[in-house]
Design an enzyme around this catalytic site. Structure first.
Site, short mmCIF file in Angstrom:
data_model
loop_
_atom_site.label_atom_id
_atom_site.label_comp_id
_atom_site.label_asym_id
_atom_site.label_seq_id
_atom_site.Cartn_x
_atom_site.Cartn_y
_atom_site.Cartn_z
N SER A 1 0.83 -1.20 0.00
CA SER A 1 0.00 0.00 0.00
C SER A 1 0.88 1.26 0.00
O SER A 1 1.70 1.43 -0.89
CB SER A 1 -0.94 -0.06 1.20
OG SER A 1 -1.94 0.90 1.13
N ASP B 1 -8.74 -4.18 -6.46
CA ASP B 1 -8.36 -3.48 -5.24
C ASP B 1 -8.88 -2.04 -5.32
O ASP B 1 -8.67 -1.34 -6.31
CB ASP B 1 -6.83 -3.48 -5.13
CG ASP B 1 -6.30 -2.84 -3.85
OD1 ASP B 1 -7.10 -2.34 -3.04
OD2 ASP B 1 -5.06 -2.84 -3.68
N HIS C 1 -6.92 -6.10 -0.44
CA HIS C 1 -5.81 -5.14 -0.43
C HIS C 1 -4.63 -5.75 0.30
O HIS C 1 -4.67 -5.97 1.52
CB HIS C 1 -6.28 -3.87 0.28
CG HIS C 1 -5.28 -2.77 0.32
ND1 HIS C 1 -4.76 -2.20 -0.82
CD2 HIS C 1 -4.70 -2.11 1.36
CE1 HIS C 1 -3.91 -1.24 -0.49
NE2 HIS C 1 -3.86 -1.17 0.83
#
Length: 527
Positions: free
Chosen positions: A233, A456, A485
């Site tokens: 991320s 995602d 995710h």
């Protein structure tokens, strides 16, 4: 990650017109002073090393987990000035092949990990070596995690009294009134003011470029000649900055669930794209609930499920569950389900139970937990400081209102919640950075592995395609028709096979590859 982003031609022109402080700060080439400062700090760290001992919460951790600190400059342009300490955790490579036997596994050095955020801590990441899917990596690598600058206990930031952090119950209007917008804008301005007042001039030094420089100092302190890094991320963004700043120091890098690193996307435009993507994930979730109507009784079509959700939201507006859960708390809980498929069964069960007269499961899932307030406030402060410091943001609420009113017509689920999260950046008092244009030429950077789920929402798939384009020689592995995710080391054996082949043998697919999606979650009945 709550990545940020805008979506309009006017927005691009606006961002170009906004002023920004250069990444450097010294005369001449931008960033030159910071580069020299990073070299000085890395040399000091290499000489000092890390003295590992008990962790801050040692009583709750296995004995194999050890912690230490690394000293970094607050301001890399002034490496002899104020310094702060970052707390690092490590579990040594086991050297043992999974499944028993006597075969020893050669140690390959340290694998440093960041889980994203901004504002998330990777300090306890090394414990993941106990999970079956990670044992082969844990045999070959020291697993290393750390709390980035600002994240407790690493010079923690705060923007308000933690006891005032959880606000609830609150409404969650998809079309907020002008009065409600003024109320939230005033709150955002007060929050930005609190960040400046509680941290002072140091606030300007909490940003992604410094997170990348801190990573270089940690590499040196670990005694690693070159860095092996996995970022998820937001960790992919400052990992990409590291690749741009220190390409010769990279051994292997894994980017899992990728932030679009384009300078024009950081961060206002990324947040708009995220809000649009969450609308599709919200439909995915409703479709799954509808397929299990026999379990949950919330409707057998996505539209009927949405009706059940809206009925619950209206009931909570009239009478908050447990006195603490209103429409905003419900929305926040279901938004988190957009990140991870495994959250779906219990969210659906809580909604079903609430509509049948039992609010307790919903209160447990969505209600505030006072014992977590200090950590949540710290995480929010770091998130805000990093994103606001990283790049220019629109400074007129009219721009936010125009772009998000337009977006909310087709993507109402997350849009305004995302605005309220990021709106302090409109009133930010610290100088802004100018985002780097991340690009590496063929041969400049070792080949890297990019992982992404096709659906995602937190970091939309376009970001993985953009990073692959910018990092020459990188290879993308896609989990098709999936939206969780963060996919490394999860239940998908195909993804894990590519991950292990790369980290253990340096082997990448000859070209971009794809994996079938993970199995859909099983429904969780009441009881």
């Amino acid at each position: 990650m709550r990545a940020a982003v805008l979506h309009s031609a006017a927005g691009s022109l606006l961002l170009a017109a906004l002023t920004a402080a250069p990444a450097g700060g010294a005369p001449g080439e931008p960033g030159a002073a910071e580069r020299r400062g990073a070299e000085v700090a890395a040399a000091r760290a290499a000489a000092a090393g890390i003295r590992f001992g008990d962790c801050p919460d040692a009583d709750e951790l296995p004995g194999s987990m050890r912690c230490g600190t690394v000293t970094v400059p607050l301001d890399y342009a002034r490496p002899d000035g104020r310094r702060i300490e970052l707390t690092v955790g490590r579990v040594r490579a086991t050297g043992k092949a999974p499944g028993g036997g006597e075969r020893a596994v050669p140690r390959q050095g340290a694998l440093v990990y960041n889980p994203g955020g901004p504002g998330a801590s990777g300090l306890h990441f090394p414990l993941i070596g106990m999970v079956p899917e990670w044992k082969r990596l844990a045999a070959a690598y020291d697993l290393v995690g750390y709390a980035p600058r600002g994240v407790a206990p690493s010079a923690p930031l705060s923007c308000q009294d933690p006891e005032r952090f959880f606000k609830g119950p609150r409404p969650a209007p998809e079309q907020p009134s002008e009065a409600y917008k003024r109320e939230r804008a005033a709150e955002a301005a007060a929050y930005a003011r609190g960040c400046a007042e509680r941290t002072g001039d140091a606030l300007r030094h909490y940003h992604s470029l410094n997170n990348a420089r801190d990573l270089e100092v940690i590499r040196a302190a670990l005694g690693e000649r070159k860095l092996t890094f996995m970022g998820a991320s937001y960790g992919t963004y400052f990992g990409a900055l590291y690749a741009e700043l220190f390409p010769g120091r990279v051994r292997r890098m894994v980017f899992d669930s990728v932030v679009d690193p384009g300078p024009e996307m950081i961060w206002y435009r990324n947040n708009l794209e995220q809000s649009a993507a969450f609308e599709h994930r919200w439909r995915d979730f409703r479709k799954w609930i509808a397929a299990h109507d026999d379990v949950y009784g919330l409707g057998d079509t996505p539209r009927e499920v949405r009706g059940s959700y809206e009925r619950a939201s209206a009931m909570l507006a009239e009478r908050p569950a447990g006195g603490t859960v209103g429409p905003a708390q419900l929305q926040g809980s279901f938004l988190r389900a957009g990140y991870y498929d495994e959250h779906w069964p219990h969210r659906a069960r809580a909604l079903s139970a609430y509509l049948k007269g039992d609010p307790e499961p919903l209160v447990e899932l969505a209600g505030p937990h006072p014992e977590a307030a200090e950590g949540a406030e710290n995480s929010s402060a770091v998130y805000t400081a990093v994103e606001c410091n990283d790049a220019p943001w629109p400074t007129e609420f009219e721009v936010w209102d125009r772009d998000n009113t337009r977006l909310a017509r087709r993507a109402p689920f997350e849009t305004w919640d995302n605005v309220w999260t990021n709106l302090p950046c409109a009133y930010w008092r610290a100088p802004r950075q100018r985002p780097l244009d991340v690009r590496t030429a063929p041969g400049e950077l070792p080949p890297v592995l990019i992982l992404a789920a096709e659906r995602d929402a937190a970091t939309p798939y376009a970001g993985a395609l953009e990073l692959r384009r910018r990092l020459a020689g990188s290879v993308l592995v896609t989990e098709r028709d999936a939206g969780t995710h963060g996919i490394a080391g999860g239940p998908n054996a195909c993804v894990n096979g590519h991950l292990e082949a790369y980290l253990l043998a340096g082997r990448l697919p000859a070209r971009d590859a794809s994996c079938a999606p993970r199995p859909a979650p099983r429904p969780a009945p009441e009881g």
